[in-house]
Design a protein around this motif. Structure first.
Motif, PDB file in Angstrom:
ATOM      1  N   PHE A   4       0.959  -1.353  -0.212  1.00 14.07           N
ATOM      2  CA  PHE A   4       0.069  -0.233  -0.253  1.00 14.07           C
ATOM      3  C   PHE A   4       0.218   0.737   0.119  1.00 14.07           C
ATOM      4  O   PHE A   4       0.407   2.229  -0.583  1.00 14.07           O
ATOM      5  N   GLY A   5       1.585   1.328   0.345  1.00 15.28           N
ATOM      6  CA  GLY A   5       2.769   2.329   0.540  1.00 15.28           C
ATOM      7  C   GLY A   5       3.575   2.953  -0.557  1.00 15.28           C
ATOM      8  O   GLY A   5       3.396   4.085  -0.526  1.00 15.28           O
ATOM      9  N   PRO A  49      -5.993   4.682  -4.091  1.00 21.89           N
ATOM     10  CA  PRO A  49      -7.027   3.906  -3.871  1.00 21.89           C
ATOM     11  C   PRO A  49      -8.562   4.054  -3.664  1.00 21.89           C
ATOM     12  O   PRO A  49      -8.631   4.956  -3.941  1.00 21.89           O
ATOM     13  N   ASP A  50      -8.936   2.892  -3.211  1.00 19.84           N
ATOM     14  CA  ASP A  50     -10.529   3.427  -3.893  1.00 19.84           C
ATOM     15  C   ASP A  50     -10.901   2.512  -2.158  1.00 19.84           C
ATOM     16  O   ASP A  50      -9.895   2.557  -1.236  1.00 19.84           O
ATOM     17  N   GLY A  55      -8.859  -3.687   2.578  1.00 18.92           N
ATOM     18  CA  GLY A  55      -7.193  -4.725   2.523  1.00 18.92           C
ATOM     19  C   GLY A  55      -6.366  -4.439   4.042  1.00 18.92           C
ATOM     20  O   GLY A  55      -5.933  -4.861   4.506  1.00 18.92           O
ATOM     21  N   VAL A  56      -6.279  -3.255   3.714  1.00 18.04           N
ATOM     22  CA  VAL A  56      -5.121  -2.342   5.097  1.00 18.04           C
ATOM     23  C   VAL A  56      -6.052  -2.345   5.944  1.00 18.04           C
ATOM     24  O   VAL A  56      -4.678  -2.774   7.421  1.00 18.04           O
ATOM     25  N   LEU A  57      -7.269  -1.793   6.315  1.00 14.04           N
ATOM     26  CA  LEU A  57      -7.248  -1.912   7.383  1.00 14.04           C
ATOM     27  C   LEU A  57      -7.471  -3.324   8.276  1.00 14.04           C
ATOM     28  O   LEU A  57      -7.259  -3.592  10.031  1.00 14.04           O
ATOM     29  N   VAL A  58      -7.507  -4.640   7.321  1.00 13.07           N
ATOM     30  CA  VAL A  58      -8.139  -5.359   8.103  1.00 13.07           C
ATOM     31  C   VAL A  58      -6.526  -6.121   8.413  1.00 13.07           C
ATOM     32  O   VAL A  58      -6.948  -6.971   9.301  1.00 13.07           O
ATOM     33  N   SER A  59      -5.922  -5.845   7.894  1.00 14.89           N
ATOM     34  CA  SER A  59      -4.055  -6.077   7.515  1.00 14.89           C
ATOM     35  C   SER A  59      -4.169  -5.838   9.023  1.00 14.89           C
ATOM     36  O   SER A  59      -3.156  -6.118   9.718  1.00 14.89           O
ATOM     37  N   CYS A  60      -4.227  -4.042   9.115  1.00 12.81           N
ATOM     38  CA  CYS A  60      -3.593  -3.487  10.555  1.00 12.81           C
ATOM     39  C   CYS A  60      -4.661  -4.388  11.679  1.00 12.81           C
ATOM     40  O   CYS A  60      -3.546  -4.465  12.868  1.00 12.81           O
ATOM     41  N   SER A  61      -5.793  -4.964  11.306  1.00 12.66           N
ATOM     42  CA  SER A  61      -6.924  -5.127  12.341  1.00 12.66           C
ATOM     43  C   SER A  61      -5.774  -6.916  13.282  1.00 12.66           C
ATOM     44  O   SER A  61      -5.200  -7.246  14.132  1.00 12.66           O
TER      45      SER A  61
END
Length: 678
Positions: free
Chosen positions: A506-507, A516-517, A523-529
Motif C-alpha cells: 500500500f505504501g 486507492p478506492d 484490505g489495509v484495515l484488515v491487515s492492521c487488525s
C-alpha cells in the motif's frame, strides 16, 4: 381528364393502395401507353412498403416508350430493395446504349442521379466492393463532385467504415449543400472515435460560418457526439443555435435532445424539454433512460408507470430499460411485475429484454429464476451467456459458472474477454487451481493473456488458491496496472498472513501515485487488525476520508470494530459503534461478537448476541457462541438452556463443507464433502 390521368390522380391520393392493383387495372383498361402514368406507377413501386422490384421490372418491359425518368425510377427501386446486381446491370445498359433519350447535354445529369441512387443502395447494404466500382464510374463520367453523388459517397464510405475516405471526398468538394454537410457530420458522429467527433464539431462550426444553414437531421446527428457531463456547456450551445436558427423541434429531434441532456447530466433541461415536446414512445424512452443515466432509477420506474397509465405503446427496448433501472435498485418486486407485464404482452421473444431479466435476478440473488429465463430463451446471444455467468459470479456460485463456461466452449461460442475473466474469478471462488491454470493456458493460446481484466483475475485466482508467490510474480510482470491490480495483491497478502507485505505494498502504491478506492482500504484495515496495529489502523481510517475523499462504508466500520476487538479494546469498540453515522448491521455485531469470544467477556457476548438475535431470530450463530462460552467457563446449566432454546426454535448448526477435486476423475469435476456435524 384522360383515363391515365385519373388513375394517376387516384394512385397519388390513395397512398395506402397496393400499386399492383392499379397496375392490373391499367393493363385491362389499356392505360400503359402513357409514359407519364407508368412513371408514376413505378414511383409507387419504389416508395411504398409493398413494392416488389420484380413487378417494377415487369412494368418496365411493358412500357412502349420508356424515358430516362422511367429507367432512373426502376434503378432506384432495385437499389432501395438492396438488389444491387440488377441496379448496376440497368445502369450499365443506360451508360452503354443511351437508352431513354439520355443523349448529348442531357446525358450526365440523369446518370449522376442514377449513380447516386445505386451508391445509396451500396450504403444501405454496406457493400464496399460495388460502392468502389460506382465511385470509379463517377470519376470516369466526371460527376464525382456532383452534390448528390458526393453526399451518397460520403454516406457509403462512412457506413462501410472508411471514414477517412469520406473526409477526403468532402474536402475535395468546391461547393456543397446542407445535405452534403449533414452527410459528413453524420458520418463522423457515427464513427465512435473521439478525434472524429471533434472534427465533426469543427465542420459544423464551418458550416455555420459559411452561411449553410443546418437542417433538423444535422442536429439529430450532431447531438450524438455530446455524451458526457463535461460537454454540457457545448450541448447548451448547440441547443441555443437551434433556437436562433428557428429549427422546429419535431418528435425525432426532441427525443435526441432529451437523450443528449441525459448523457450530459442536464436533468433540469431534460424535464423542461419533456414538458415542451410532443412525447411519443421514443421520447418517453429517452426520458426514462436519462433518469437512469443520472442515478434516478426510481424516477425512471415512475416514468414507465406513467407510460402505462397514458396507454403509450411501449416497445421491448423501453421494458428492457426499466428492468435495468430495477436491477440498479435491486428492486425484485417491481422487476417481477414488469416481467409479468412483458409475459402478458408477448415481449419475451426479445433477446435484450431477457438479458436484462437475467441481470435483474442475478443482482437480486435469484439464481433459479435467472436460470429459468436463460433456459426458456429461444435465441441466445453472447450477452445472454455473459449475463448468466455474471449472475453466478455475483452470488458465489463458482462451480456452475465454470460448467457454464465449459458449455459455451463445447457449443462453439467464442467467449468475450469479460466471460474469460469471469470464469477465472469463479475458479478463485472455489479455489480450483487446476481449472484456473487450464483457463490461464487458454488465454495464452488465444492471445488475451495481456488484457488488464484477465491479468487482474489471474492475480486474484492465484492468491486465493494459496499461490501468493505466483500472484506476486504475475503482478511484477504486468506492463500496465490499475487500482484493481493493487487491490488484488493487497487482499491476497492479507488473506495469507502476509499483513506487513500488504501494508508495504500500500505504501508503494501511494508512492506511485495510484488513487486507492474503498476496496483498497478494506484490505489495509484488515491487515492492521490482524497485526494489532490500532493507532496505524485509526490513522488509515482518517486518511481515507481526509486525503482521498472516500466516505467509509459499513465494511470499513466493521474492520475498525474488529481492530479494536482483536486488541482487547472491547469498550472502545462499543464507543466506536455508538458514534457511527448509521445503524450497525449484523456484520458489525458479528465482528464484535468474535472478539468478545476471544477475550472471554461473557457479559458483552450476551449483549451482542441479543442484538444479532433481534436482527435474525432464526440465525443459530449467536446461540452457538453463547453455548461455547458457557462450556469454556464450565457453566453447563446455561449451556443446556441455550441448546434447549435452539432445539425449541428448530435451529441447528449447518454442517461444514469443503471443496475437493477427484483424483481419479477429470480435473474439471468438482465435488463437495461434508466434514462436520450439527
Amino acid at each position: 381528364m384522360s383515363l391515365p390521368d385519373k388513375l394517376f390522380w387516384y394512385l397519388r391520393c390513395r397512398a395506402s393502395i397496393d400499386p399492383r392493383a392499379v397496375h392490373g387495372l391499367s393493363c385491362k383498361l389499356g392505360c400503359l401507353c402513357s409514359t407519364f402514368f407508368c412513371n408514376g406507377l413505378l414511383h409507387a413501386y419504389t416508395w411504398l412498403s409493398s413494392s416488389v422490384p420484380a413487378d417494377a421490372r415487369k412494368l418496365l418491359d411493358e412500357i412502349p416508350q420508356p424515358n430516362v425518368a422511367t429507367w432512373s425510377t426502376v434503378i432506384s427501386c432495385y437499389a432501395r430493395a438492396g438488389d444491387l446486381r440488377h441496379a448496376v446491370s440497368l445502369l450499365r445498359e443506360l451508360l452503354q446504349g443511351s437508352i431513354g433519350g439520355c443523349e448529348g447535354d442531357n446525358f450526365l445529369l440523369p446518370h449522376a442521379s442514377n449513380l447516386g441512387n445505386v451508391i445509396a443502395g451500396c450504403a444501405h447494404a454496406k457493400d464496399l466492393k460495388v460502392g468502389l466500382q460506382m465511385h470509379c464510374t463517377a470519376i470516369k463520367l466526371g460527376v464525382e463532385n456532383d452534390t448528390f453523388v458526393a453526399g451518397t459517397l460520403i454516406d457509403m464510405y462512412g457506413k462501410c467504415g472508411k471514414v477517412d475516405e469520406s473526409l477526403r471526398i468532402f474536402n475535395q468538394m468546391s461547393d456543397g449543400d446542407a445535405v452534403t454537410w449533414t452527410s459528413i457530420v453524420t458520418c463522423l458522429a457515427n464513427s465512435g472515435e473521439l478525434r472524429l467527433w471533434e472534427t465533426a464539431l469543427g465542420i459544423f462550426k464551418d458550416m455555420i460560418c459559411k452561411g449553410i444553414w443546418p437542417v433538423n437531421m444535422t442536429f439529430v446527428c450532431l447531438v450524438k457526439i455530446l455524451d458526457e457531463p463535461k460537454r454540457l456547456c457545448q450541448a447548451k450551445q448547440v441547443h441555443g443555435c437551434m433556437v436562433k436558427l428557428g429549427i422546429k423541434i419535431d418528435d425525432l429531434l426532441g427525443s435526441a435532445l432529451i437523450a443528449m441532456y441525459g448523457r450530459c447530466g442536464g436533468l433540469d433541461e431534460v424535464v423542461r424539454l419533456s414538458d415542451r415536446v410532443n412525447m411519443d414512445v421514443v421520447s418517453w424512452t429517452s426520458l426514462l433512460v436519462a433518469y437512469m443515466q443520472n442515478g434516478c432509477n426510481l424516477d425512471a420506474v415512475n416514468v414507465f408507470r406513467k407510460m402505462i397509465e397514458e396507454k403509450v405503446a411501449v416497445d421491448s427496448f423501453t421494458i428492457a430499460s426499466v428492468i435495468g433501472a430495477c436491477s440498479a435498485m435491486e428492486e425484485l418486486e417491481a422487476g417481477e411485475e414488469i416481467h409479468c407485464y412483458a409475459l402478458r404482452h408477448d415481449f419475451l421473444s426479445d433477446v435484450s429484454l431477457c438479458n436484462a431479466l437475467i441481470t435483474l435476478y442475478g443482482r437480486c440473488n435469484q439464481i433459479t429464476e435467472a436460470e429459468i429465463v436463460f433456459q426458456l430463451m429461444r435465441d441466445k446471444d453472447i450477452i445472454s451467456w455473459t449475463a448468466l455467468l455474471t449472475c453466478y459470479g455475483q452470488n458465489g456460485c463458482g462451480g456452475p459458472a465454470i460448467l457454464l463456461f465449459r458449455e459455451m466452449l463445447q457449443d462453439g461460442i467464442k467467449p468475450p474477454i469479460y466471460c474469460v475473466s469471469g470464469a477465472i474469478r469463479a475458479c478463485s471462488v472455489i479455489a480450483s487451481l487446476s481449472m484456473g491454470e487450464q483457463i490461464h493456458c487458454r488465454t495464452v493460446k488465444t492471445g488475451i493473456d495481456d488484457d488488464l481484466s484477465v491479468e487482474n483475475s489471474l492475480i486474484t485466482m492465484y492468491a486465493k488458491c494459496g499461490h501468493i508467490e505466483l500472484a506476486l510474480r504475475f503482478f511484477d510482470s504486468m506492463t500496465n496496472r490499475n487500482v484493481v491490480s493493487w487491490n488484488a495483491l493487497i487482499t491476497g497478502f492479507s488473506q495469507h498472513g502476509h499483513e506487513r507485505a500488504a501494508l508495504e505494498l500500500f505504501g508503494q502504491m501511494q508512492k506511485e501515485g495510484i488513487q486507492p478506492d474503498d476496496y483498497t482500504f478494506s484490505g489495509v484495515l484488515v491487515s492492521c487488525s490482524r497485526l494489532g496495529l490500532v493507532e496505524q489502523g485509526c490513522q488509515y481510517f482518517r486518511v481515507m476520508s481526509a486525503e482521498y475523499g472516500l466516505k467509509p462504508k459499513l465494511e470499513h466500520y466493521a474492520c475498525m470494530v474488529d481492530l479494536f476487538g482483536r486488541a482487547g479494546k472491547l469498550y472502545e469498540a462499543m464507543e466506536f459503534i455508538n458514534i457511527m453515522p448509521f445503524e450497525p448491521d449484523q456484520l458489525i455485531w458479528e465482528a464484535l461478537l468474535a472478539s468478545c469470544k476471544i477475550h472471554g467477556n461473557i457479559e458483552l457476548v450476551k449483549f451482542v448476541a441479543k442484538k444479532i438475535m433481534q436482527m435474525r431470530p432464526g440465525d443459530p450463530s449467536p446461540y452457538i457462541t453463547l453455548s461455547t462460552m458457557y462450556a469454556s467457563m464450565s457453566m453447563w446449566d446455561r449451556k443446556a438452556s441455550v441448546q434447549a432454546i435452539m432445539k425449541d426454535g428448530g435451529m441447528q448448526k449447518e454442517p461444514g463443507r469443503s471443496w475437493i477435486e477427484g483424483q481419479d476423475l477429470p480435473k474439471d469435476t468438482i465435488y463437495t464433502l461434508q466434514v462436520g456435524g450439527a
